[in-house]
Design an enzyme around this catalytic site. Structure first.
Site, PDB file in Angstrom:
ATOM      1  N   GLY A   4       1.418  49.068  18.102  1.00  0.00           N
ATOM      2  CA  GLY A   4       1.436  49.068  16.639  1.00  0.00           C
ATOM      3  C   GLY A   4       3.491  50.149  16.621  1.00  0.00           C
ATOM      4  O   GLY A   4       3.851  49.783  15.829  1.00  0.00           O
ATOM      5  N   GLU A  21      -7.874  58.485  21.201  1.00  0.00           N
ATOM      6  CA  GLU A  21      -8.731  56.781  21.072  1.00  0.00           C
ATOM      7  C   GLU A  21      -9.892  56.000  22.617  1.00  0.00           C
ATOM      8  O   GLU A  21      -8.952  55.757  23.262  1.00  0.00           O
ATOM      9  CB  GLU A  21      -8.852  55.481  20.258  1.00  0.00           C
ATOM     10  CG  GLU A  21      -9.166  54.543  19.911  1.00  0.00           C
ATOM     11  CD  GLU A  21      -8.381  53.730  18.621  1.00  0.00           C
ATOM     12  OE1 GLU A  21      -9.433  52.840  17.900  1.00  0.00           O
ATOM     13  OE2 GLU A  21      -7.198  53.449  19.085  1.00  0.00           O
ATOM     14  N   THR A  29      -2.240  51.880  18.847  1.00  0.00           N
ATOM     15  CA  THR A  29      -0.847  52.750  18.200  1.00  0.00           C
ATOM     16  C   THR A  29      -0.029  52.520  19.329  1.00  0.00           C
ATOM     17  O   THR A  29       1.286  52.529  18.315  1.00  0.00           O
ATOM     18  CB  THR A  29      -1.361  53.935  17.488  1.00  0.00           C
ATOM     19  OG1 THR A  29      -2.437  54.287  16.283  1.00  0.00           O
ATOM     20  CG2 THR A  29      -0.201  54.848  17.417  1.00  0.00           C
ATOM     21  N   GLY A  38      -3.887  46.442  15.670  1.00  0.00           N
ATOM     22  CA  GLY A  38      -3.883  47.175  17.024  1.00  0.00           C
ATOM     23  C   GLY A  38      -3.748  48.531  17.794  1.00  0.00           C
ATOM     24  O   GLY A  38      -4.130  48.717  16.977  1.00  0.00           O
ATOM     25  N   LYS A  98      -0.242  35.370  16.586  1.00  0.00           N
ATOM     26  CA  LYS A  98      -0.889  35.444  18.393  1.00  0.00           C
ATOM     27  C   LYS A  98      -1.746  35.941  18.023  1.00  0.00           C
ATOM     28  O   LYS A  98      -1.869  37.343  18.011  1.00  0.00           O
ATOM     29  CB  LYS A  98       0.681  35.881  18.983  1.00  0.00           C
ATOM     30  CG  LYS A  98       0.595  35.740  19.261  1.00  0.00           C
ATOM     31  CD  LYS A  98      -0.849  36.245  21.323  1.00  0.00           C
ATOM     32  CE  LYS A  98       0.266  37.230  21.340  1.00  0.00           C
ATOM     33  NZ  LYS A  98      -1.532  38.423  22.267  1.00  0.00           N
ATOM     34  N   CYS A 142     -11.941  50.621  15.860  1.00  0.00           N
ATOM     35  CA  CYS A 142     -11.084  51.431  15.143  1.00  0.00           C
ATOM     36  C   CYS A 142     -11.547  52.392  14.447  1.00  0.00           C
ATOM     37  O   CYS A 142     -11.621  52.956  14.621  1.00  0.00           O
ATOM     38  CB  CYS A 142      -9.545  50.487  14.568  1.00  0.00           C
ATOM     39  SG  CYS A 142      -9.802  48.986  13.245  1.00  0.00           S
ATOM     40  N   GLU A 200      -2.118  48.137  11.076  1.00  0.00           N
ATOM     41  CA  GLU A 200      -3.682  48.852  11.094  1.00  0.00           C
ATOM     42  C   GLU A 200      -3.549  48.955  12.015  1.00  0.00           C
ATOM     43  O   GLU A 200      -3.801  48.712  13.551  1.00  0.00           O
ATOM     44  CB  GLU A 200      -5.012  47.828  10.754  1.00  0.00           C
ATOM     45  CG  GLU A 200      -5.976  48.467  10.196  1.00  0.00           C
ATOM     46  CD  GLU A 200      -6.967  48.303  10.910  1.00  0.00           C
ATOM     47  OE1 GLU A 200      -8.150  49.413  10.872  1.00  0.00           O
ATOM     48  OE2 GLU A 200      -7.110  47.463  12.096  1.00  0.00           O
TER      49      GLU A 200
END
Length: 452
Positions: free
Chosen positions: A196, A345, A193, A191, A139, A247, A213
Site C-alpha cells: 500500500g 500482522e 501496508t 492489501g 486487477k 485485515c 485499506e
C-alpha cells in the site's frame, strides 16, 4: 498473466468508455439503474460466485455465500445514492456573485484487490466508483482472479457499456503497472501496508488521489465486567473466523488480569473444538490457509512466538486432515506488547493474549501499534464503552460484537492501516471531485486594473 501491455489496453479501453457519449450521456439516475441491474445479475448467480470464491481461497463456503448474498444490497445502496450526491448553492460574501458547486467523477479508477474476500473488497470500491460516474480497471489477486472475471461478465449482462469495467489478471507487475499508470485518475487498493505504501507513493508521483485499506493488528479488549460467554465467542470469531486471514482480525486479545486464567481456559477449549475440514462442508468451522506462501508465513511467526511467549494450543500443521494447508488454531499467552507476534500482522489463525491492570493501561497498550484498523470492547458498562471507544485509535470499534459490517456504515484506517473511507455514504465522496462556479450577475463595474 497480464502485464504492462495488458494494463495499457485496459486503461485505454476504460478511458474510451468514460469519454464516450454512451457513458457521458447517462444521468446519475440511469447509472443507478445499471447498478440495480448488476445487483439482479449477482443475485441470480450466488451459487456460482460463492463456489468460485471458496475454490480459490479455501474460505468456508457458508461464509463466501453469506458475503455474495450481501453484495446485491451494496450495489442497490449505491444505486440509490447515485443521484443524491449533489452540489450546493452557496451564499457568497461577495456582492454580485452567484456561486455553486458541481460534483464530477474523477474518470478512470484503478482498483487493486487481495485474495481473502475478492468480490466483497472489489465491491467496496466499484459500487461507489460507478455510482459517482467513473469507469474502472480491476486487477484482482493472482490467487483469486476467477470471480472478478465473472463479475465483469455480469456487468456486461446488466447493460454496462464495454470498457466500463475491465479486469486484468496477473501478478505484482500488473498491479504495479496499474498503480503507476499515468492515464488513471484515482487508485483504490486493499492489501498489505508495505504494498500500500508503494501504491500511495505512485499515486503521489502522478498527483492523483488514493484510497488505501491496509493491514491491522487489532485489539480485542475484555473488561472484567463483560459477559464472558459472549466475549469468548467474540474472541474466537475475531481471530479464527476466515482462518485469521482478514485485515480486521482481533489478533491481540487484552484480558484483565483478574479474568485471564478462566478466560484462557475457556478460549483454549473452544479453539481446540473447532471443526477443521473441507470448506464446502456446512459443518466445517475453519478451513485451510489459502496458499503455500501464506502457510509458510504463519509457520514463521509461530516459530518466532515460541521463542517469545508461551504456546498454549496449536502451533502446528494439522496432518490428520485431507490437505496440506490446515493449521491448528494457535494461542500464545505471556505476550508482551513489544513482541513481534504482538506488533506484526500474521494474517493467520494465531492469537496473542496480553494482560492489563486498568482501563488507562489497556488503552495505551491497544494504541501502541503502527496500525489502527479495528478494535473490540467487551463490557456491560455503557459509560466505559463510550469512554474507551472514543480513545481507541481505530477506524472501527465494536462493543460486545466483532466483525460486523454494513454498506450503511463507513470505515477507514488510522495510522498505517490506511487512508480514506470505504462503505457508507461517505465512500462515494472518495470518487467525486467538487468544482466551484462563480457567476457575476450585474456586469463588471469595478476598475479592471484593480486586481483585488
Amino acid at each position: 498473466m497480464g502485464g504492462e501491455e495488458d494494463i495499457d489496453r485496459a486503461v485505454a479501453s476504460s478511458r474510451r468508455c468514460y469519454e464516450s457519449d454512451e457513458w457521458q450521456s447517462l444521468t446519475a439516475t440511469e447509472r443507478g439503474e445499471l447498478l440495480d441491474a448488476l445487483a439482479d445479475e449477482i443475485e441470480a448467480n450466488i451459487d456460482r460466485l460463492s463456489r468460485a470464491e471458496t475454490l480459490a481461497n479455501g474460505k468456508l463456503l457458508s461464509a463466501m455465500r453469506s458475503q455474495v448474498e450481501s453484495l446485491p444490497g451494496w450495489y442497490r445502496y449505491y444505486a440509490g445514492l447515485a443521484d443524491k450526491v449533489t452540489g450546493d448553492t452557496i451564499q457568497s460574501d461577495k456582492e454580485r456573485m452567484f456561486t455553486f458547486t458541481l460534483t464530477e467523477p474523477y474518470g478512470v479508477v484503478g482498483v487493486i484487490t487481495p485474495w481473502n474476500s475478492p468480490l466483497m473488497l472489489a465491491t467496496y470500491k466499484l459500487a461507489p466508483a460507478f455510482a459517482a460516474g467513473n469507469t474502472a480497471v480491476l486487477k484482482p489477486s493472482e490467487i483469486t482472479p476467477v470471480s472478478a472475471i465473472m463479475l465483469a461478465e455480469l456487468a456486461l449482462d446488466a447493460g454496462f457499456p464495454p470498457g466500463a469495467l475491465n479486469v486484468v489478471t496477473g501478478y505484482g507487475d500488473a498491479g504495479a503497472a496499474l498503480s503507476t499508470h499515468d492515464n488513471i485518475d484515482k487508485v483504490a487498493f486493499t492489501g498489505g501496508t508495505d504494498t500500500g505504501s508503494k501504491v500511495g507513493a505512485a499515486a503521489g508521483k502522478n498527483i492523483i488521489p488514493a484510497t488505501l485499506e491496509l493491514g491491522g493488528k487489532s485489539a480485542n479488549i475484555v473488561f472484567p465486567d463483560a459477559d464472558l460467554d459472549n466475549a469468548v465467542v467474540g474472541a474466537v470469531k475475531g481471530i479464527f473466523a476466515a482462518t485469521g486471514q482478514t485485515c480486521i482480525a482481533g489478533s491481540r486479545l487484552f484480558l484483565h488480569e483478574s479474568i485471564h486464567d478462566e478466560f484462557v481456559d475457556r478460549l483454549v477449549e473452544r479453539a481446540e473444538s473447532l471443526a477443521l475440514g473441507d470448506p464446502r462442508d456446512e459443518n466445517t468451522e475453519m478451513g485451510p490457509v489459502a496458499f503455500d506462501g501464506q502457510f509458510e508465513k504463519v509457520q514463521k511467526y509461530v516459530d518466532i512466538g515460541k521463542e517469545e511467549a508461551t504456546l498454549v494450543t496449536g502451533g502446528e500443521q494439522r496432518t490428520d486432515l485431507s490437505g496440506e494447508l490446515f493449521y491448528a488454531p494457535t494461542i500464545f499467552t505471556g505476550v508482551e506488547n513489544d513482541m513481534r507476534i504482538a506488533q506484526e500482522e500474521i494474517f493467520g489463525p494465531v492469537l496473542s493474549v496480553l494482560t492489563y491492570e486498568d482501563e488507562e493501561e489497556v488503552i495505551e497498550l491497544a494504541n501502541d501499534t503502527e496500525y489502527g484498523l479495528a478494535a473490540g470492547v467487551w463490557t456491560e458498562n455503557v459509560r466505559r464503552a463510550i469512554r474507551v471507544s472514543s480513545k481507541l485509535e481505530a477506524g472501527v470499534v465494536w462493543v460486545n460484537a466483532y466483525r460486523e459490517s454494513s454498506f450503511t456504515t463507513p470505515s477507514g484506517g488510522y495510522k498505517k492501516s490506511g487512508i480514506g473511507i470505504e462503505k457508507g455514504k461517505d465512500a462515494i465522496e472518495q470518487y467525486i471531485q467538487r468544482k466551484s462556479v462563480w457567476i457575476e450577475t450585474e456586469g463588471i463595474v469595478s476598475d479592471p486594473f484593480k486586481l483585488i
